[in-house]
Enzyme design. Structure first.
Site, PDB file in Angstrom:
ATOM      1  N   LYS A 216       0.859  -1.103  -0.057  1.00 56.21           N
ATOM      2  CA  LYS A 216      -0.042   0.061  -0.084  1.00 56.21           C
ATOM      3  C   LYS A 216       0.910   1.223   0.007  1.00 56.21           C
ATOM      4  CE  LYS A 216      -2.367  -2.693  -0.321  1.00 56.21           C
ATOM      5  NZ  LYS A 216      -2.469  -4.097  -0.456  1.00 56.21           N
TER       6      LYS A 216
ATOM      7  N   GLY B 197       9.251 -22.280  15.688  1.00 58.44           N
ATOM      8  CA  GLY B 197       8.534 -22.796  16.787  1.00 58.44           C
ATOM      9  C   GLY B 197       8.006 -24.285  15.874  1.00 58.44           C
TER      10      GLY B 197
ATOM     11  N   VAL C  94      -5.226 -10.478  -7.215  1.00 57.07           N
ATOM     12  CA  VAL C  94      -5.041  -9.353  -6.633  1.00 57.07           C
ATOM     13  C   VAL C  94      -3.617  -8.797  -6.388  1.00 57.07           C
ATOM     14  CG1 VAL C  94      -5.399  -8.298  -4.488  1.00 57.07           C
ATOM     15  CG2 VAL C  94      -7.047  -9.974  -5.101  1.00 57.07           C
TER      16      VAL C  94
ATOM     17  N   ALA D  38       3.162 -14.164  -9.557  1.00 57.16           N
ATOM     18  CA  ALA D  38       2.306 -14.039  -8.315  1.00 57.16           C
ATOM     19  C   ALA D  38       0.961 -14.754  -8.728  1.00 57.16           C
ATOM     20  CB  ALA D  38       1.740 -12.330  -8.582  1.00 57.16           C
TER      21      ALA D  38
ATOM     22  N   HIS E 118     -23.973  14.797   2.340  1.00 53.85           N
ATOM     23  CA  HIS E 118     -23.814  15.603   0.853  1.00 53.85           C
ATOM     24  C   HIS E 118     -22.742  16.345   0.849  1.00 53.85           C
ATOM     25  CE1 HIS E 118     -24.676  16.808  -3.100  1.00 53.85           C
ATOM     26  NE2 HIS E 118     -24.586  17.958  -2.458  1.00 53.85           N
TER      27      HIS E 118
HETATM   28  P1  FAD Z   1       1.401 -14.421   7.964  1.00 49.99           P
HETATM   29  O1  FAD Z   1       1.118 -12.761   7.998  1.00 49.99           O
HETATM   30  O2  FAD Z   1       2.064 -14.934   7.106  1.00 49.99           O
HETATM   31  O3  FAD Z   1       2.461 -14.472   9.512  1.00 49.99           O
HETATM   32  C1  FAD Z   1       3.022 -15.765   9.823  1.00 49.99           C
HETATM   33  C2  FAD Z   1       4.320 -15.464  10.714  1.00 49.99           C
HETATM   34  O4  FAD Z   1       4.762 -16.499  11.425  1.00 49.99           O
HETATM   35  C3  FAD Z   1       5.341 -14.932   9.888  1.00 49.99           C
HETATM   36  O5  FAD Z   1       6.206 -13.844  10.329  1.00 49.99           O
HETATM   37  C4  FAD Z   1       6.210 -16.346   9.677  1.00 49.99           C
HETATM   38  O6  FAD Z   1       7.478 -15.773   9.174  1.00 49.99           O
HETATM   39  C5  FAD Z   1       5.992 -16.749  11.005  1.00 49.99           C
HETATM   40  N1  FAD Z   1       5.955 -18.181  10.890  1.00 49.99           N
HETATM   41  C6  FAD Z   1       5.815 -19.034  10.028  1.00 49.99           C
HETATM   42  N2  FAD Z   1       5.891 -20.246  10.715  1.00 49.99           N
HETATM   43  C7  FAD Z   1       6.687 -20.196  11.866  1.00 49.99           C
HETATM   44  C8  FAD Z   1       7.145 -21.175  12.804  1.00 49.99           C
HETATM   45  N3  FAD Z   1       7.032 -22.554  12.710  1.00 49.99           N
HETATM   46  N4  FAD Z   1       7.748 -20.637  13.864  1.00 49.99           N
HETATM   47  C9  FAD Z   1       7.865 -19.116  14.021  1.00 49.99           C
HETATM   48  N5  FAD Z   1       7.430 -18.189  13.142  1.00 49.99           N
HETATM   49  C10 FAD Z   1       6.715 -18.855  12.242  1.00 49.99           C
HETATM   50  N6  FAD Z   1      -4.200  -9.122   2.974  1.00 49.99           N
HETATM   51  C11 FAD Z   1      -5.008  -8.145   2.988  1.00 49.99           C
HETATM   52  O7  FAD Z   1      -6.011  -8.513   4.077  1.00 49.99           O
HETATM   53  N7  FAD Z   1      -5.009  -6.906   2.718  1.00 49.99           N
HETATM   54  C12 FAD Z   1      -4.070  -6.608   1.845  1.00 49.99           C
HETATM   55  O8  FAD Z   1      -4.096  -5.384   1.402  1.00 49.99           O
HETATM   56  C13 FAD Z   1      -2.955  -7.493   1.625  1.00 49.99           C
HETATM   57  N8  FAD Z   1      -2.405  -7.258   0.589  1.00 49.99           N
HETATM   58  C14 FAD Z   1      -0.985  -8.110   0.488  1.00 49.99           C
HETATM   59  C15 FAD Z   1       0.276  -7.678  -0.382  1.00 49.99           C
HETATM   60  C16 FAD Z   1       0.991  -8.659  -0.576  1.00 49.99           C
HETATM   61  C17 FAD Z   1       2.150  -8.335  -1.486  1.00 49.99           C
HETATM   62  C18 FAD Z   1       0.811 -10.078   0.039  1.00 49.99           C
HETATM   63  C19 FAD Z   1       2.053 -11.062  -0.166  1.00 49.99           C
HETATM   64  C20 FAD Z   1      -0.002 -10.253   0.947  1.00 49.99           C
HETATM   65  C21 FAD Z   1      -1.063  -9.411   1.004  1.00 49.99           C
HETATM   66  N9  FAD Z   1      -2.137  -9.617   1.924  1.00 49.99           N
HETATM   67  C22 FAD Z   1      -3.170  -8.970   2.260  1.00 49.99           C
HETATM   68  C23 FAD Z   1      -2.270 -10.983   2.608  1.00 49.99           C
HETATM   69  C24 FAD Z   1      -1.924 -10.982   3.784  1.00 49.99           C
HETATM   70  O9  FAD Z   1      -0.667 -10.412   4.161  1.00 49.99           O
HETATM   71  C25 FAD Z   1      -2.172 -12.201   4.697  1.00 49.99           C
HETATM   72  O10 FAD Z   1      -3.313 -12.662   4.487  1.00 49.99           O
HETATM   73  C26 FAD Z   1      -1.863 -12.195   6.312  1.00 49.99           C
HETATM   74  O11 FAD Z   1      -0.497 -11.806   6.309  1.00 49.99           O
HETATM   75  C27 FAD Z   1      -2.065 -13.567   6.832  1.00 49.99           C
HETATM   76  O12 FAD Z   1      -1.816 -13.247   8.356  1.00 49.99           O
HETATM   77  P2  FAD Z   1      -1.159 -14.577   9.133  1.00 49.99           P
HETATM   78  O13 FAD Z   1      -1.055 -14.010  10.407  1.00 49.99           O
HETATM   79  O14 FAD Z   1      -1.966 -15.882   8.978  1.00 49.99           O
HETATM   80  O15 FAD Z   1       0.136 -15.198   8.495  1.00 49.99           O
HETATM   81  P1  AMP Z   2      -4.407 -15.138  -6.522  1.00 50.91           P
HETATM   82  O1  AMP Z   2      -4.923 -16.455  -6.298  1.00 50.91           O
HETATM   83  O2  AMP Z   2      -5.471 -14.109  -6.606  1.00 50.91           O
HETATM   84  O3  AMP Z   2      -3.234 -14.703  -5.847  1.00 50.91           O
HETATM   85  O4  AMP Z   2      -3.977 -15.018  -8.080  1.00 50.91           O
HETATM   86  C1  AMP Z   2      -2.992 -15.965  -8.711  1.00 50.91           C
HETATM   87  C2  AMP Z   2      -3.457 -15.824 -10.177  1.00 50.91           C
HETATM   88  O5  AMP Z   2      -2.360 -16.769 -10.953  1.00 50.91           O
HETATM   89  C3  AMP Z   2      -4.742 -16.703 -10.560  1.00 50.91           C
HETATM   90  O6  AMP Z   2      -5.723 -16.009 -11.200  1.00 50.91           O
HETATM   91  C4  AMP Z   2      -4.183 -18.027 -11.277  1.00 50.91           C
HETATM   92  O7  AMP Z   2      -5.126 -18.493 -12.316  1.00 50.91           O
HETATM   93  C5  AMP Z   2      -2.911 -17.347 -12.216  1.00 50.91           C
HETATM   94  N1  AMP Z   2      -1.996 -18.431 -12.314  1.00 50.91           N
HETATM   95  C6  AMP Z   2      -1.596 -19.624 -11.625  1.00 50.91           C
HETATM   96  N2  AMP Z   2      -0.618 -20.256 -12.535  1.00 50.91           N
HETATM   97  C7  AMP Z   2      -0.299 -19.530 -13.685  1.00 50.91           C
HETATM   98  C8  AMP Z   2       0.341 -19.816 -14.829  1.00 50.91           C
HETATM   99  N3  AMP Z   2       1.171 -21.035 -14.810  1.00 50.91           N
HETATM  100  N4  AMP Z   2       0.388 -18.800 -15.782  1.00 50.91           N
HETATM  101  C9  AMP Z   2      -0.404 -17.807 -15.756  1.00 50.91           C
HETATM  102  N5  AMP Z   2      -1.245 -17.576 -14.803  1.00 50.91           N
HETATM  103  C10 AMP Z   2      -1.276 -18.373 -13.652  1.00 50.91           C
END
Ligand code: FAD
Ligand code: AMP
Length: 476
Positions: A58, A122, A193, A278, A453
């Site tokens: 963001k 962990g 996304v 992605a 508004h």
């Molecule tokens: P995570 O955020 O993945 O956190 C897990 C943590 O646990 C990590 O720090 C990892 O290193 C740690 N970990 C894993 N295994 C172990 C272990 N065994 N011991 C110790 N630590 C461990 N979601 C949104 O809602 N809005 C958004 O705008 C958005 N934008 C995104 C943009 C990008 C580029 C990406 C990659 C993701 C985005 N997401 C977004 C998705 C969002 O980041 C995830 O859904 C969210 O972080 C999940 O939270 P979580 O706590 O389940 O896991």
């Molecule tokens: P998301 O699940 O929102 O992260 O989107 C991932 C996207 O990647 C999905 O729309 C998939 O259809 C697409 N995708 C997965 N594998 C391939 C591939 N080999 N070539 C092009 N697109 C792909």
């Protein structure tokens, strides 16, 4: 003897850190183990979301949008500027500072709530013991135990077979957040996304961005009218989105990369400087569970849980990206709160029917509830109301009129079943719709609520009115 806690949380992302804080608020002696490190190698709480996900993406979306507006939209306001340029390293520095301040903030919250923060990897062992390992060497640092354990390991990017990440030219989302210069031509595999958000960032800064998407349908999860409008807007911005394009190989060339894909049975090649893969994320559960810990993974590596996030092992819970359901930060956090409250003897609950989805492109896309096609497939009788932002005074005043709001209500009961929006600031507008659906509102309820508004929220109001064909500022 293993040190004992009331609750151990494995993972310090929005699922894990929120669960840990809520447990501590409820009087439980809580430890949170996380293995995430920042670029300098220091522990960095907040998981994917704060370190390499929601927040840095963001930050870059905002910087790149300001730049794009200055270059392309300010002239309409009478503002002109010469020699506009983007300092990519300054932009990246700003992003890194935001990440640093927010991840550091979680440490402060842990201290304030008396959560014991443990940096390490962990692993859940038998009898609710957790081994804390050095993330690099795998060496055992300590063993702790608790009657309740919350697994919040999150997720990691999927790598395509034969297309390994090299950290520089073929990268995952983290790599694409850290480019030190604007690639001339950028290939993005996957127009989901994350692909659309990161593609938008670099497109706005001047890259020629080609998105290759395997599916024939664009943004299949969104309502079809929203995805159609999105495709139109993205095309206008210069994003080259190729559907039905299955990427199977990326070859190195002297001056870049050749991305090979098949489309309608024909082979194609597109040459780019860098490739972002992605294509989705997978649960980060490899190595998390000792064989005798009593917790099972499904075939795709997700931790198996019931509707209350409880695993097969009494007292072991799992939340967030590592379990079924949408991979969204707010879904993870709410599951964390619900589990903490259940552990403390309360009744936590997450309503999966009202989880908002947002895509932070320009225009933004947001929705809650079901799409028109989903409801039709289920045979639910519906009435819809639509209203374009172009017909609101505020969007006109902002020079930001693309998009619309669509409210879907049950044709007989009038209960709102879905709201789908594309347009300016709709990531904020969707909250009203989530509240309405959470309170089981009818479109009539939304239509009778007074909206200020001139605001963008009037488009939500008017689309609710349009369900009964009584929108005021709309012809026909
Ligand atoms: P995570 O955020 O993945 O956190 C897990 C943590 O646990 C990590 O720090 C990892 O290193 C740690 N970990 C894993 N295994 C172990 C272990 N065994 N011991 C110790 N630590 C461990 N979601 C949104 O809602 N809005 C958004 O705008 C958005 N934008 C995104 C943009 C990008 C580029 C990406 C990659 C993701 C985005 N997401 C977004 C998705 C969002 O980041 C995830 O859904 C969210 O972080 C999940 O939270 P979580 O706590 O389940 O896991
Ligand atoms: P998301 O699940 O929102 O992260 O989107 C991932 C996207 O990647 C999905 O729309 C998939 O259809 C697409 N995708 C997965 N594998 C391939 C591939 N080999 N070539 C092009 N697109 C792909």
């Amino acid at each position: 003897m293993a040190e004992n806690f009331d609750v151990i949380v494995i993972g310090g992302g929005p699922g894990g850190y929120v669960a840990a804080i809520r447990c501590a608020q409820l009087g439980l002696n809580t430890a949170c183990i996380d293995d995430q490190r920042n670029k300098e190698g220091a522990p960095s709480l907040g998981g994917t979301c704060l370190n390499v996900g929601c927040i840095p993406s963001k930050a870059l979306l905002d910087s790149s949008e300001q730049f794009h507006r200055l270059e392309h939209q300010f002239a309409a306001h009478g503002i002109t500027a010469d020699n506009v340029s983007m300092d990519v390293s300054k932009m990246q520095q700003r992003k890194d500072e935001i990440v640093k301040s927010l991840t550091g903030g979680i440490g402060v919250l842990f201290k304030a709530n008396k959560v014991t923060s443990i940096n390490g990897y962990g692993r859940l062992m038998a009898e609710k013991h957790v081994a804390v390992l050095d993330p690099e060497t795998g060496e055992l640092k300590q063993t702790i135990s608790a009657p309740n354990i919350i697994l919040a390991a999150g997720s990691k990017p999927v790598e395509l077979p034969g297309i390994p990440f090299d950290g520089e030219f073929i990268v995952d989302s983290t790599g694409a957040l850290n480019f030190d210069r604007v690639p001339k031509r950028l290939g993005v595999i996957g127009a989901g996304v994350i692909g659309l958000e990161l593609g938008s960032v670099w497109n706005r800064l001047g890259s020629e961005v080609i998105l290759l998407e395997a599916m024939d349908e664009f943004l299949a999860a969104a309502d079809h009218q929203v995805s159609r409008e999105a495709a139109r807007q993205y095309k206008k911005q210069g994003l080259d989105i190729r559907l039905g394009a299955m990427v199977n190989r990326v070859a190195s060339k002297p001056n870049g990369l050749a991305v090979n894909y098949t489309q309608k049975g024909e082979d194609h090649v597109v040459e780019v400087d860098r490739v972002v893969v992605a294509v989705g994320r997978k649960p980060a559960t490899e190595g998390l569970l000792a064989p005798d810990c009593g917790v099972a993974l499904d075939q795709r590596g997700f931790i198996e849980v019931d509707n209350h996030c409880l695993t097969a092992e009494e007292g072991v819970w799992a939340i967030g990206d590592a379990v079924r359901g949408p991979m969204l930060a707010h879904k993870s956090s709410e599951e964390g709160v619900a589990v903490a409250e259940r552990i403390a003897g309360g009744v936590g609950h997450v309503d999966f029917n009202t989880i908002p989805w947002v895509i932070y492109t320009a225009p933004e896309i947001a929705w809650v509830g079901k799409t028109e096609n989903e409801l039709k497939a289920e045979g639910v009788p519906i009435s819809t109301g639509m209203f374009p932002f172009a017909a609101t005074g505020r969007a006109k005043a902002m020079e930001d009129t693309a998009g619309m709001v669509k409210v879907i209500a049950h044709a007989e009961t009038d209960r709102i079943l879905g709201v789908h929006i594309i347009g300016p600031h709709v990531s904020e507008l969707i909250a009203e719709c989530v509240v309405a659906m959470s309170f089981h509102a009818s479109s009539e309820d939304l239509a009778r609520i007074v909206h200020a508004h001139p605001t963008l929220s009037e488009a939500v109001h008017e689309s609710a009115l349009a369900v009964e064909k009584r929108a005021i500022h709309k012809f026909g």
